[in-house]
Design an enzyme around this catalytic site. Sequence first.
Site, mmCIF file in Angstrom:
data_model
loop_
_atom_site.group_PDB
_atom_site.id
_atom_site.type_symbol
_atom_site.label_atom_id
_atom_site.label_comp_id
_atom_site.label_asym_id
_atom_site.label_seq_id
_atom_site.Cartn_x
_atom_site.Cartn_y
_atom_site.Cartn_z
ATOM 1 N N ASN A 36 0.797 -1.237 0.000
ATOM 2 C CA ASN A 36 0.000 0.000 0.000
ATOM 3 C C ASN A 36 0.825 1.281 0.000
ATOM 4 O OD1 ASN A 36 -2.511 -1.415 0.021
ATOM 5 N ND2 ASN A 36 -2.150 -1.838 2.181
ATOM 6 N N ARG A 43 -3.534 7.987 0.038
ATOM 7 C CA ARG A 43 -4.131 7.209 1.124
ATOM 8 C C ARG A 43 -3.828 7.864 2.473
ATOM 9 N NH1 ARG A 43 -1.469 2.778 3.916
ATOM 10 N NH2 ARG A 43 -3.018 1.750 5.207
ATOM 11 N N TYR A 48 -0.172 9.931 6.782
ATOM 12 C CA TYR A 48 1.079 9.683 6.064
ATOM 13 C C TYR A 48 1.585 10.894 5.278
ATOM 14 C CZ TYR A 48 -0.282 4.924 7.167
ATOM 15 O OH TYR A 48 -0.654 3.787 7.831
ATOM 16 N N ASN A 99 10.732 0.141 4.818
ATOM 17 C CA ASN A 99 9.450 0.545 5.376
ATOM 18 C C ASN A 99 8.498 -0.588 5.002
ATOM 19 O OD1 ASN A 99 6.923 1.535 5.953
ATOM 20 N ND2 ASN A 99 7.354 3.609 5.225
ATOM 21 N N ALA A 102 2.304 -2.525 6.659
ATOM 22 C CA ALA A 102 1.579 -3.420 7.567
ATOM 23 C C ALA A 102 2.306 -4.736 7.808
ATOM 24 C CB ALA A 102 0.176 -3.682 7.029
ATOM 25 N N GLU A 123 14.869 0.282 9.881
ATOM 26 C CA GLU A 123 13.416 0.268 9.693
ATOM 27 C C GLU A 123 12.903 1.703 9.768
ATOM 28 O OE1 GLU A 123 9.604 -1.856 11.917
ATOM 29 O OE2 GLU A 123 11.439 -1.495 13.053
ATOM 30 N N HIS A 125 9.323 4.250 9.430
ATOM 31 C CA HIS A 125 7.862 4.428 9.340
ATOM 32 C C HIS A 125 7.572 5.915 9.317
ATOM 33 C CE1 HIS A 125 6.977 0.217 9.961
ATOM 34 N NE2 HIS A 125 7.931 0.223 10.881
ATOM 35 N N ARG A 132 -0.375 4.753 17.653
ATOM 36 C CA ARG A 132 -1.583 4.389 16.916
ATOM 37 C C ARG A 132 -2.252 3.172 17.558
ATOM 38 N NH1 ARG A 132 -0.292 4.363 10.757
ATOM 39 N NH2 ARG A 132 -2.559 4.373 10.671
#
Length: 181
Positions: A36, A43, A48, A99, A102, A123, A125, A132
Site C-alpha cells: 500500500n 491514502r 502519512y 518501510n 503493515a 526500519e 515508518h 496508533r
Amino acid sequence: RAPAAGRGRAGSHGSIERVSTPAAPRPVVLVLHGPNLNLLGEREPEVYGTATLEDHVACARAAAEARGLDVEDLQSNHEGDLVDAIHAARGRCAAILINPGALTHYAWSLHDALAAFDGPVVEVHLSNPNAREPWRHTSVVAPVAAGSIMGFGGIGYELAIEAIARLIGRASCRERVYSNV
C-alpha cells in the site's frame, strides 16, 4: 612495482603519463517499501502526509548521493517479492532501508530474510506506530534492525540514510567528530 594511485609513471620517452585507477564501486543501499505504500500521497494523507512514494525515494536518493551511496528501490504489495529482494541483496548491497508497511507487525518471513542479510538494516515508518492502534505496536522487523526511525514523516528517510552512512563508515570526518558529542 605498480605506481601509487593518482601518481604518474614514466612513459617510453621519460615523460609522465597519468595512470587512472578505476573508481571503487559505490556502496548500494536497498530501499524497500511494503504493501500500500504505492498509494502514498493519496491514502490517509492526515496520517502519512501528501508526499508520494516517488518523493520519498527521491529524498533518500539525494541523501545517499551526498554521502557517496547509490540507492536501489522496490515497492511491492507481495511479501515474497520483498523476501526475494532481500535475498538478492546478500553480498551485493551494503545496507537495507525498509518501510515494511503493515508487514511490520506479522511478516516473520521478512524478519528471517533480514536476519540473514550481512549488513545493517534500518526500519522506517512515516507515522509513529506506537502512537496508533495497539496492533501496530509490535514490529517483527525491529529485532533484526540496527534501529527504527518512526514518526518523523519523510524526514525519516533522510535520517535512515544518515544512520546507514555512519554504520558503514561513509560519514565525513566532521560528522564522525560531532556524532561523539
